[in-house]
Write a protein that holds these residues in place. Structure first.
Motif, PDB file in Angstrom:
ATOM      1  N   TRP A 253     -49.106 -36.415 -40.901  1.00 44.83           N
ATOM      2  CA  TRP A 253     -47.003 -36.674 -41.094  1.00 44.83           C
ATOM      3  C   TRP A 253     -46.767 -36.423 -41.864  1.00 44.83           C
ATOM      4  N   ALA A 254     -47.254 -37.072 -43.238  1.00 47.35           N
ATOM      5  CA  ALA A 254     -46.910 -36.884 -44.317  1.00 47.35           C
ATOM      6  C   ALA A 254     -47.290 -35.757 -44.981  1.00 47.35           C
ATOM      7  N   GLY A 255     -48.635 -35.158 -44.789  1.00 44.38           N
ATOM      8  CA  GLY A 255     -48.769 -33.885 -44.830  1.00 44.38           C
ATOM      9  C   GLY A 255     -50.092 -33.992 -46.895  1.00 44.38           C
ATOM     10  N   ALA A 256     -51.087 -35.169 -46.131  1.00 45.35           N
ATOM     11  CA  ALA A 256     -51.532 -35.425 -47.438  1.00 45.35           C
ATOM     12  C   ALA A 256     -52.577 -34.671 -47.419  1.00 45.35           C
ATOM     13  N   SER A 257     -53.627 -34.189 -48.238  1.00 46.38           N
ATOM     14  CA  SER A 257     -54.968 -34.042 -47.572  1.00 46.38           C
ATOM     15  C   SER A 257     -55.942 -34.004 -47.496  1.00 46.38           C
ATOM     16  N   GLY A 258     -56.276 -35.862 -47.886  1.00 47.45           N
ATOM     17  CA  GLY A 258     -57.114 -36.553 -46.735  1.00 47.45           C
ATOM     18  C   GLY A 258     -56.764 -38.516 -47.914  1.00 47.45           C
ATOM     19  N   VAL A 259     -57.448 -38.944 -46.943  1.00 48.92           N
ATOM     20  CA  VAL A 259     -57.064 -40.216 -47.385  1.00 48.92           C
ATOM     21  C   VAL A 259     -58.751 -41.210 -47.492  1.00 48.92           C
ATOM     22  N   VAL A 260     -57.952 -41.674 -48.171  1.00 48.87           N
ATOM     23  CA  VAL A 260     -59.880 -42.982 -48.832  1.00 48.87           C
ATOM     24  C   VAL A 260     -59.679 -43.809 -48.431  1.00 48.87           C
ATOM     25  N   GLY A 261     -59.706 -44.915 -47.867  1.00 45.98           N
ATOM     26  CA  GLY A 261     -59.549 -46.666 -47.724  1.00 45.98           C
ATOM     27  C   GLY A 261     -60.955 -46.844 -47.364  1.00 45.98           C
ATOM     28  N   THR A 262     -60.184 -48.606 -47.776  1.00 41.25           N
ATOM     29  CA  THR A 262     -61.561 -49.586 -47.661  1.00 41.25           C
ATOM     30  C   THR A 262     -61.563 -49.939 -45.601  1.00 41.25           C
ATOM     31  N   GLU A 263     -62.770 -50.642 -45.432  1.00 42.75           N
ATOM     32  CA  GLU A 263     -63.520 -50.415 -43.958  1.00 42.75           C
ATOM     33  C   GLU A 263     -63.453 -52.289 -43.765  1.00 42.75           C
ATOM     34  N   VAL A 264     -63.998 -53.290 -45.623  1.00 42.75           N
ATOM     35  CA  VAL A 264     -63.461 -55.487 -45.389  1.00 42.75           C
ATOM     36  C   VAL A 264     -62.694 -55.105 -46.847  1.00 42.75           C
ATOM     37  N   ALA A 265     -62.108 -56.428 -46.684  1.00 38.96           N
ATOM     38  CA  ALA A 265     -61.180 -57.058 -47.621  1.00 38.96           C
ATOM     39  C   ALA A 265     -62.161 -57.383 -48.727  1.00 38.96           C
ATOM     40  N   VAL A 266     -61.363 -56.723 -50.069  1.00 41.37           N
ATOM     41  CA  VAL A 266     -62.198 -56.407 -51.275  1.00 41.37           C
ATOM     42  C   VAL A 266     -61.368 -57.227 -52.309  1.00 41.37           C
ATOM     43  N   GLU A 267     -62.152 -57.445 -53.184  1.00 38.75           N
ATOM     44  CA  GLU A 267     -61.541 -58.397 -54.277  1.00 38.75           C
ATOM     45  C   GLU A 267     -60.708 -57.551 -55.473  1.00 38.75           C
ATOM     46  N   GLN A 268     -59.505 -57.738 -56.463  1.00 38.37           N
ATOM     47  CA  GLN A 268     -58.647 -57.235 -56.723  1.00 38.37           C
ATOM     48  C   GLN A 268     -58.836 -56.341 -57.395  1.00 38.37           C
ATOM     49  N   GLY A 269     -60.368 -57.180 -58.798  1.00 41.06           N
ATOM     50  CA  GLY A 269     -61.212 -56.694 -60.012  1.00 41.06           C
ATOM     51  C   GLY A 269     -61.925 -55.497 -59.312  1.00 41.06           C
ATOM     52  N   LEU A 270     -62.773 -56.151 -58.784  1.00 36.21           N
ATOM     53  CA  LEU A 270     -63.087 -54.528 -58.146  1.00 36.21           C
ATOM     54  C   LEU A 270     -63.158 -53.896 -58.043  1.00 36.21           C
ATOM     55  N   ALA A 271     -61.575 -53.710 -57.095  1.00 35.43           N
ATOM     56  CA  ALA A 271     -61.580 -52.554 -55.969  1.00 35.43           C
ATOM     57  C   ALA A 271     -60.754 -51.990 -57.412  1.00 35.43           C
ATOM     58  N   GLY A 272     -60.124 -52.097 -58.681  1.00 32.23           N
ATOM     59  CA  GLY A 272     -59.435 -51.468 -59.628  1.00 32.23           C
ATOM     60  C   GLY A 272     -60.882 -50.901 -60.127  1.00 32.23           C
ATOM     61  N   TRP A 273     -61.878 -51.119 -59.975  1.00 36.86           N
ATOM     62  CA  TRP A 273     -62.582 -50.931 -60.962  1.00 36.86           C
ATOM     63  C   TRP A 273     -63.337 -49.393 -59.660  1.00 36.86           C
ATOM     64  N   VAL A 274     -63.675 -49.590 -58.510  1.00 36.07           N
ATOM     65  CA  VAL A 274     -63.701 -48.340 -57.557  1.00 36.07           C
ATOM     66  C   VAL A 274     -63.357 -47.465 -58.061  1.00 36.07           C
ATOM     67  N   MET A 275     -61.319 -47.799 -58.311  1.00 36.87           N
ATOM     68  CA  MET A 275     -60.768 -46.533 -58.541  1.00 36.87           C
ATOM     69  C   MET A 275     -61.206 -46.200 -60.349  1.00 36.87           C
ATOM     70  N   GLU A 276     -61.490 -47.031 -60.958  1.00 38.72           N
ATOM     71  CA  GLU A 276     -61.412 -46.034 -62.187  1.00 38.72           C
ATOM     72  C   GLU A 276     -62.783 -45.307 -62.195  1.00 38.72           C
TER      73      GLU A 276
END
Length: 785
Positions: A696-719
């Protein structure tokens, strides 16, 4: 002169039978009178006589068949029956322009074909068996055993009696670019033009892009006789490889024909010299890259890297050999038992290896089983990340409970804890693998050979294999493909044998150099082995394309400007951690332009997402469950503090007047949903963010998570992920690199991230090389963290 014929053999048969009967009768009398030794001797002598004539009786029908062949061929050498079984003779087959006929091997070659040097002659002692044709059936001489003649004619004595003629030329792989239907090599490629990549195996061609040292065909590693082979060309931006079968006889040039691959040639077989693989150059100056491989059955024999520059003055096509088969086909273990198959059904669930259709592996799993396996894997990942706690406040005296991360401030674990996590995940991943590829009633060949196939592809291509998930029922199959474990393990985690790679690539290992495409300790694996390379998320490049109703993109934006990142940060996060994370993203590579607009209301978020001005849309927020009925599966929502966003809201924005329709049609960003379980789904999930943003929005792809992730760890993964994407890695390469970087700290949570896009999706096109390109290794995860 030794005895020949059949009379003496009949005499031996009769004599042996009489001796045996007499021995049995006399033996019974001796046994009755207690004389055992003499009875044993007589029975043994009779048995030896009978055993001697068994091979004669078994091969008699074969000799009669050989005599029938000789009679037919002498009467009519080109009879229809012989033509149907024989491979087209090299004398009658059309020869390529400039080729030297086989009966004039000593003549001067023409301009385009080269004679081999002395160094190129075979070093093996024996030639593979000659095809069974009219020319290969010898006459029976008076002093020659007819059994030996027949075995030699059919190739069964070739391994011991027939030697490779030292004056026969070595065969080479020839390949170059030509215009469609032509055989003249083209070096300067125009834009938006159709070409063909030509390939054959035979005498060395002067126009070939391969040198003699690298182009030699390793015939000695394959079974004897002629072979059906396949040429497979996989270009960047293509999900499927172009595959053409062709035949390589025991001697002479390879050829293409219209006969069905794997079956004998027909009487109307029309051989053609060149395999022709269509290629179209891009619309803009650049390099068209890909891989060209030659397969025997399911095993790649030779892998070449394809680099075709177009619209670049002075740049010429480049096809370096990446790797070759280094051990005999029979030594490939389980892979040698797998024959090539061809996908004929348009529908059906399967995984395809490196875009090559005949390397497909069908899978079948029910919705309930898929939900169960996904829940087990997600629980194992969650338990590796969090532990529940309950404590009393020091000042308030109140009982408090919650979740606490098991990782330290560096998001790391000890080696013992990390190994324990791997052991549990290996059990869950192995059960998922067997449930997918070996359900009750399905042939187990695929499950038995697929691991060896993946590792052979990794070795021959010198890169991780690309595993494409073809699933027409994605909404019913909520598998975590990254957690699939294809090596054999016991159901008891404590009994696993530990591969040295667990320590080498773990928190106590040596982190220098890139990660190899295959386990460096593979030869030490047992039938109950724990190894990081057993997980598909670490050993493979996974492609899980969403269903969007259009051709998916391989490049977000083909411009040369900096990468634009839009960060939508939820107000419900820890403000200090969120601020530090955004600052690190902003201070990253100068090619990344970060924008963090104010999104206090939904309308502000809709306005920020409206223009086609970003390459990465980054949602950094909490994600909650929308459970409207205790009997129904829960949906998800993004929590921005003052408002929430559900998948239904994204589709509403796309249908509203606020967004242009179709949305993001020229610059389709990659959407990263970095919150808890943002891409989690099961067979009962009604609305998901992946189709909402891609379809619908037209994005080329999506990256997501399958479980709960702690905020600091999630930021490190994105970096980590953004650094690899900005370095030019594709989405699949970048995510695999992130998983290995996390593993070096004993962190297995990289397996909880999934990319729904084409594996080769990149933020920018690959830079155009200099006019004199030089081979470069395929990108591999490094040990930088």
């Amino acid at each position: 002169m030794p005895m020949r014929g059949l009379w003496w053999r009949r005499f031996v048969v009769v004599l042996g039978g009489l001796v045996w009967l007499a021995g049995v009768a006399y033996g019974i009398w001796l046994v009755v009178h207690g004389r055992f030794p003499m009875a044993a001797v007589l029975i043994a002598v009779g048995a030896l006589c009978v055993l001697y004539v068994v091979p004669f009786q078994q091969s008699r029908s074969s000799r009669l068949e050989m005599r029938s062949w000789q009679a037919k061929l002498r009467k009519n050498p080109r009879s229809e029956s012989a033509e149907a079984e024989a491979i087209p003779d090299e004398q009658t087959r059309p020869q390529p322009d400039g080729a030297v006929p086989p009966d004039t091997a000593t003549a001067t070659p023409r301009d385009k074909w080269l004679e081999p040097s002395a160094d190129d002659l075979p070093t093996r002692d024996h030639e593979p068996p000659i095809p069974f044709t009219s020319n290969s059936i010898p006459e029976l001489r008076e002093d020659e055993d007819e059994d030996e003649v027949y075995l030699r004619a059919t190739g069964h004595l070739a391994a011991v009696n027939v030697q490779w003629p030292m004056d026969a030329p070595t065969r080479y792989i020839n390949t170059f670019v030509a215009h469609p239907g032509e055989e003249e090599a083209v070096t300067a490629l125009d834009l938006s033009t159709d070409y063909e990549l030509l390939l054959n195996i035979g005498r060395l061609h002067t126009a070939s892009l391969l040198s003699a040292a690298h182009a030699r065909w390793p015939w000695e590693l394959l079974p004897g006789g002629g072979h059906w082979l396949r040429a497979a060309l996989l270009l960047e931006g293509r999900q499927e490889a172009v595959t053409v079968p062709f035949h390589l006889p025991a001697t002479g040039e390879s050829f293409v024909c219209d006969c069905e691959a794997g079956l004998p040639h027909t009487a109307v077989c029309a051989p053609r010299t060149w395999v022709r693989l269509p290629v179209r150059t891009p619309d803009r100056p650049g390099v068209l890259r890909g891989e060209l491989l030659v397969y025997y059955e399911a095993a790649a024999v030779v892998a070449m890297r394809v680099e075709l520059p177009a619209g670049t003055p002075g740049a010429v096509p480049h096809l370096p050999v990446v790797n070759k088969l280094t051990r005999s086909f029979g030594d490939l273990g389980k892979l040698a038992r797998r024959t090539a198959s061809v996908v004929t059904l348009e529908r059906g669930e399967r995984v395809v290896v490196n875009g090559t259709g005949f390397l497909d592996s069908p899978f079948a799993i029910g919705a309930n089983a898929a939900d169960t396996s996904a829940a087990n894997v997600r629980t194992a990942l969650f338990d590796s990340h969090f532990s529940a706690f309950e404590e009393t406040g020091a000042w308030s005296g109140r009982r408090q409970s919650g979740l606490r991360s098991r990782y330290d401030e560096r998001f790391a674990k000890s080696h013992a804890e990390y190994e324990r996590d791997l052991r549990r995940l290996a059990v869950e991943g192995s059960e998922l693998y067997l449930g997918l590829f070996c359900p009750p009633g399905m042939d187990s060949t695929s499950a038995y050979t697929l691991p060896d196939l993946l590792r052979h592809e990794a070795r021959i291509r010198a890169r991780p294999p690309l595993v494409q998930i073809v699933d027409t029922r994605t909404d019913e199959h909520a598998m975590l493909w990254s957690a699939v474990y294809d090596l054999p393990v016991s159901g008891d985690p404590d009994r696993h044998d530990v591969c040295p790679s667990v320590r080498r690539f773990g928190p106590e290992g040596d982190h220098t150099g890139p990660v190899p495409p295959v386990c460096p300790y593979e030869d030490t694996h047992t039938d109950n082995i724990l190894c990081p390379y057993g997980f598909w998320g670490l050993s493979c490049l996974l492609e899980q394309p969403p269903t969007v109703g259009r051709d998916l993109e391989t490049v977000v934006h083909d411009g040369t400007d900096g990468v634009a990142l839009l960060a939508a940060v939820g107000s419900g996060l820890d403000a200090r951690l969120a601020g530090l994370h955004v600052d690190r993203l902003r201070e990253g590579p100068p090619t990344c332009l970060l924008d963090r607009p104010s999104i206090a209301t939904e309308s502000e978020l809709v306005a920020a997402l409206q223009p086609e001005a970003m390459d990465v849309v980054y949602f950094y927020c909490h994600c909650g469950y929308d459970r409207r009925s205790p009997l129904a599966a829960a949906d998800r929502y993004l929590d921005f503090g003052g408002f929430t966003v559900k998948p239904l809201d994204v589709t509403r924005w796309a249908r509203s007047r606020d967004w242009e329709f179709p949305h993001w049609q020229r610059r389709r960003p990659l959407v990263v949903l970095n919150g808890c379980h943002t891409s989690e789904a099961n067979s009962g999930t009604l609305n998901r963010f992946v189709p909402a943003f891609t379809q619908w929005a037209g994005a080329s792809g999506v990256v997501g998570t399958e479980v709960a992730v702690e905020q600091g760890l999630a930021g490190w993964v994105m970096e980590l992920l953004l650094a690899r994407l900005l370095a030019g890695d594709s989405a699949a390469d970048a995510l695999r690199s992130v998983r290995w970087a996390m593993l070096r700290r004993g962190n297995v949570m990289g397996l909880a991230y999934t990319a729904y896009c084409l594996a080769n999706l990149a933020l920018r096109p690959t830079p155009t090389p200099s006019p004199s390109p030089s081979p470069s290794p395929s990108p591999s995860p490094t040990n930088e963290e």
